[in-house]
Structures are given as C-alpha cells and as structure tokens.
Design a protein around this motif. Structure first.
Motif, PDB file in Angstrom:
ATOM      1  N   ARG A 186       0.824  -1.204   0.000  1.00  0.00           N
ATOM      2  CA  ARG A 186       0.000   0.000   0.000  1.00  0.00           C
ATOM      3  C   ARG A 186       0.861   1.258   0.000  1.00  0.00           C
ATOM      4  O   ARG A 186       0.531   2.258  -0.653  1.00  0.00           O
ATOM      5  N   LEU A 187       1.973   1.212   0.725  1.00  0.00           N
ATOM      6  CA  LEU A 187       2.793   2.415   0.859  1.00  0.00           C
ATOM      7  C   LEU A 187       3.569   2.748  -0.413  1.00  0.00           C
ATOM      8  O   LEU A 187       4.006   3.887  -0.581  1.00  0.00           O
ATOM      9  N   PHE A 188       3.732   1.781  -1.307  1.00  0.00           N
ATOM     10  CA  PHE A 188       4.354   2.105  -2.582  1.00  0.00           C
ATOM     11  C   PHE A 188       3.485   3.057  -3.401  1.00  0.00           C
ATOM     12  O   PHE A 188       3.966   3.709  -4.326  1.00  0.00           O
ATOM     13  N   LEU A 189       2.209   3.154  -3.043  1.00  0.00           N
ATOM     14  CA  LEU A 189       1.288   4.022  -3.776  1.00  0.00           C
ATOM     15  C   LEU A 189       1.150   5.405  -3.160  1.00  0.00           C
ATOM     16  O   LEU A 189       0.566   6.292  -3.773  1.00  0.00           O
ATOM     17  N   VAL A 247      -9.555 -14.078  -2.424  1.00  0.00           N
ATOM     18  CA  VAL A 247      -9.573 -14.162  -3.886  1.00  0.00           C
ATOM     19  C   VAL A 247      -9.891 -12.799  -4.494  1.00  0.00           C
ATOM     20  O   VAL A 247      -9.255 -12.360  -5.471  1.00  0.00           O
ATOM     21  N   ILE A 248     -10.876 -12.099  -3.919  1.00  0.00           N
ATOM     22  CA  ILE A 248     -11.240 -10.769  -4.426  1.00  0.00           C
ATOM     23  C   ILE A 248     -10.038  -9.833  -4.358  1.00  0.00           C
ATOM     24  O   ILE A 248      -9.753  -9.085  -5.306  1.00  0.00           O
ATOM     25  N   THR A 249      -9.296  -9.898  -3.262  1.00  0.00           N
ATOM     26  CA  THR A 249      -8.154  -8.997  -3.088  1.00  0.00           C
ATOM     27  C   THR A 249      -7.004  -9.362  -4.017  1.00  0.00           C
ATOM     28  O   THR A 249      -6.406  -8.490  -4.664  1.00  0.00           O
ATOM     29  N   VAL A 250      -6.677 -10.652  -4.096  1.00  0.00           N
ATOM     30  CA  VAL A 250      -5.550 -11.094  -4.914  1.00  0.00           C
ATOM     31  C   VAL A 250      -5.801 -10.831  -6.398  1.00  0.00           C
ATOM     32  O   VAL A 250      -4.884 -10.458  -7.145  1.00  0.00           O
ATOM     33  N   VAL A 251      -7.032 -11.008  -6.836  1.00  0.00           N
ATOM     34  CA  VAL A 251      -7.356 -10.763  -8.242  1.00  0.00           C
ATOM     35  C   VAL A 251      -7.605  -9.281  -8.499  1.00  0.00           C
ATOM     36  O   VAL A 251      -7.155  -8.713  -9.504  1.00  0.00           O
ATOM     37  N   GLY A 252      -8.313  -8.644  -7.567  1.00  0.00           N
ATOM     38  CA  GLY A 252      -8.723  -7.265  -7.793  1.00  0.00           C
ATOM     39  C   GLY A 252      -7.602  -6.253  -7.707  1.00  0.00           C
ATOM     40  O   GLY A 252      -7.561  -5.290  -8.488  1.00  0.00           O
ATOM     41  N   ALA A 253      -6.656  -6.443  -6.781  1.00  0.00           N
ATOM     42  CA  ALA A 253      -5.599  -5.447  -6.594  1.00  0.00           C
ATOM     43  C   ALA A 253      -4.769  -5.241  -7.859  1.00  0.00           C
ATOM     44  O   ALA A 253      -4.571  -4.097  -8.297  1.00  0.00           O
ATOM     45  N   LEU A 255      -5.593  -5.801 -10.949  1.00  0.00           N
ATOM     46  CA  LEU A 255      -6.439  -5.207 -11.981  1.00  0.00           C
ATOM     47  C   LEU A 255      -6.643  -3.716 -11.735  1.00  0.00           C
ATOM     48  O   LEU A 255      -6.598  -2.897 -12.665  1.00  0.00           O
ATOM     49  N   LEU A 256      -6.868  -3.357 -10.481  1.00  0.00           N
ATOM     50  CA  LEU A 256      -7.038  -1.939 -10.151  1.00  0.00           C
ATOM     51  C   LEU A 256      -5.741  -1.167 -10.375  1.00  0.00           C
ATOM     52  O   LEU A 256      -5.767  -0.001 -10.786  1.00  0.00           O
ATOM     53  N   LEU A 257      -4.614  -1.802 -10.116  1.00  0.00           N
ATOM     54  CA  LEU A 257      -3.331  -1.125 -10.325  1.00  0.00           C
ATOM     55  C   LEU A 257      -3.068  -0.900 -11.810  1.00  0.00           C
ATOM     56  O   LEU A 257      -2.423   0.083 -12.198  1.00  0.00           O
ATOM     57  N   ILE A 258      -3.561  -1.797 -12.654  1.00  0.00           N
ATOM     58  CA  ILE A 258      -3.487  -1.547 -14.101  1.00  0.00           C
ATOM     59  C   ILE A 258      -4.288  -0.296 -14.447  1.00  0.00           C
ATOM     60  O   ILE A 258      -3.855   0.549 -15.255  1.00  0.00           O
ATOM     61  N   LEU A 275      -9.324   3.023  -4.397  1.00  0.00           N
ATOM     62  CA  LEU A 275     -10.008   1.726  -4.473  1.00  0.00           C
ATOM     63  C   LEU A 275      -9.065   0.579  -4.100  1.00  0.00           C
ATOM     64  O   LEU A 275      -9.484  -0.404  -3.480  1.00  0.00           O
ATOM     65  N   VAL A 276      -7.798   0.684  -4.474  1.00  0.00           N
ATOM     66  CA  VAL A 276      -6.820  -0.332  -4.057  1.00  0.00           C
ATOM     67  C   VAL A 276      -6.722  -0.362  -2.530  1.00  0.00           C
ATOM     68  O   VAL A 276      -6.703  -1.439  -1.914  1.00  0.00           O
TER      69      VAL A 276
END
Length: 330
Positions: A186-189, A247-253, A255-258, A275-276
């Motif tokens: 998270r802190l990289f963002l 699963v939602i977090t591993v897949v969603g993060a 995709l949101l970063l893209i 959102l991330v």
C-alpha cells in the motif's frame, strides 16, 4: 441558520491524523488476534494504545518539519498540516516533537522495560526516516520497507509487551509478516499524490527514481504476497467467506493497479489508488472480524461466515463513492 466556520484543530489533533492513527490501533488489534495473545488489564491496554498514538504523532511532527517545502507544493491549504495552515511555528513544532519523544519512551518504561527500549528505537527511526543526513524517506524503496515497521511491527511488539507472554504460535508470526508485506504494498502508492512536489524539491522516492510502472508492479507483488501469506497463516479451519475475500483482493488489486497506470490525470489516478486501499482494507477487516468472532464468541461456523461476509458488503458500499467519482470524471 448560518453555521460558524470552525477554526483549526488543536496541534496534537492535527499531528494524530485520526484516520491513520485509527488504522495503526486496528493493526494492533489484528496483531493481537494473529499472535493469539491474551487481553491484559484495560488500563494496560489503554497505556499501550496511547503509546502508539504518541509515537505516531511524533512521526508526523518530525516528518512535517522535514517536508515543509514539499508539503507547501503538494498540500497547499491542507487543514491537518500545522506548518502549512500557519497554526504553529517551526520552533513550537520542534519542541512538541521532543516532548512527544520523551512521552513515548517514558510511557514505554512504565509498561515494560522492553517497551521503553522499543519506544526509543522507534523514536530514533522517526528521526532517521525524516531528517538529514539519513532521511530514509528520500532513499527509494527504503521508506516503503521501513515505514511499516511502525505501522505493523511496533504495534505487534506493544501488544506482546503488555500481554506479558511470548507469542507461542509460529503461524501468528507468519500472519504478522504477511500484514507487514501488505502494508508495504500500500505504501508504494502513497507517493503518487506527492510526486510533483517530490520531483521539484529533489526528494528521491521510489516513484521518482524508478517511475510509475515499476512502482505499480512492486505494489502488486507485495499486496498479493501479503494476502497469500496471511491466508496461509489463518485459513484453517476453512472459512469460505475469508477465502472469498482473499480471492477478491488477490485478483482485484493487480487489476485496479493496471487502471492506476492507464488513468489520465492525477485526480482520476488517485481515485483508483483509493479503491486499491479499500480492497486491502477489505481483507484486513475480514481477517480481524473472522479471528475476533472465532476467539471471543466461538459458535457455529455459519455465524463466523455471515459476519465475515459482511466485510465484503461493507467494501462494496464504501467503494460506491469512488465509482461515482470515476463516472463523473469520465
């Protein structure tokens, strides 16, 4: 009826930054649950929470002193930056920082000699993070790897210290390690918002040094690793709602970063970053609720599943405002 305009908040309240302070206290609760530590006397718990809050206020005070020029560019008009909104002076903020440092160490000693030492180390880390000649906040990825020590490892040490017992569960330590990696991701963002001011003032953050694509890749890798490691630590016995959140977090993060990388304009990019953050909060919230229910109110498995599933619903509701803003931006 005309509502009077409120004046600036008191200095200590500005330094606490309630949103982040609450996050640190919740991380302490999650660490306590992960490590399986007993709850000590409420007065001792209060002392530990105050110690964490004072440490964070000290970190903010020192960082505000160091980043005054950068904040003047990135956060002009901010209500919670006392040097920027002219509610304090450099001298007063420096004195406040010293008083907070003494308070952290003194309170730690009252709770435990080990916590006094831990408090001293964390105060020194604040100084090394923000002030020259070390100034770790301007040394690439060092900031993202060291800052979570205060947000995860230090809370874990505090809850261990006030419990009076050593952690005996290796899986709990693994869970804390996963939580640490999650926060690193998270802190990289966090520097995306401040990149313009960082460039202009010569602050060499990871984003300034390596660019946005590398930053997003590092963030995605750490977020996914953190979730997977925490899941391995706490999943058995099977909790299907928690598996769904993982699963939602591993897949969603990723995709949101893209989406963050493809977004045009800073405001739209920050909405995707938000959102991330919500997605990572979904995971930690579900972990906390699931562990708390199973520990404090053991009962039928379906009760734990229902309560944990509410975390997914909470995320959906909280994400709606971001989606609405994205539609407006479009």
């Amino acid at each position: 009826m005309v509502r009077e305009k409120r004046g600036p908040a008191p200095l200590l309240w500005q330094l606490l930054r309630p949103g982040t302070a609450i996050l640190i206290l919740l991380q302490a609760l999650l660490c306590q649950l992960l490590l399986g530590l007993p709850a000590p006397h409420p007065v001792v718990v209060l002392g530990g929470l105050v110690m964490l809050a004072l440490w964070y206020a000290h970190a903010v005070a020192i960082n505000d002193l160091s980043d005054a020029d950068t904040d003047a560019i990135n956060l002009a008009g901010a209500a919670d930056r006392p040097l920027i909104n002219k509610t304090t002076s450099v001298g007063r903020l420096r004195l406040t920082g010293w008083l907070l440092a003494v308070a952290v160490v003194a309170l730690g000693l009252l709770l435990s000699p080990w916590l006094g030492l831990a408090g001293l180390i964390m105060v020194l880390l604040n100084l090394a993070y923000s002030l020259p000649p070390v100034r770790l906040s301007g040394r690439g990825g060092a900031a993202q790897l060291l800052l979570p020590i205060g947000y995860v490892i230090f809370p874990a040490v505090v809850v261990w210290g006030i419990s009076g017992q050593p952690p005996v569960d290796g899986r709990g330590l693994l869970g804390v390690a996963g939580l640490y990696l999650l926060l690193c991701g998270r802190l990289f963002l966090k520097d995306i918002r401040d990149v313009e001011g960082d460039r202009r003032t010569g602050k060499l953050t990871f984003l300034v040094r390596h660019g946005l694509p590398a930053t997003l890749v590092a963030s995605a890798a750490l977020l996914v690793a953190g979730v997977v490691i925490m899941a391995l630590a706490i999943m058995p016995p099977a909790r299907y709602a928690l598996i769904l959140a993982a699963v939602i977090t591993v897949v969603g993060a990723p995709l949101l970063l893209i989406k963050v990388g493809l977004a045009e304009g800073l405001s739209r990019r920050l909405l995707w970053v938000g959102l991330v953050g919500r997605l990572a909060s979904l995971w930690t919230f579900c972990c906390t609720v699931s562990l708390a229910v199973s520990r404090w109110n053991p009962g039928p498995g379906w009760q734990q599943e229902v309560v944990t599933a509410l975390g997914v619903v909470v995320f959906g509701v909280s994400a709606y405002s971001y989606l609405e803003e994205l539609r407006r931006e479009r």
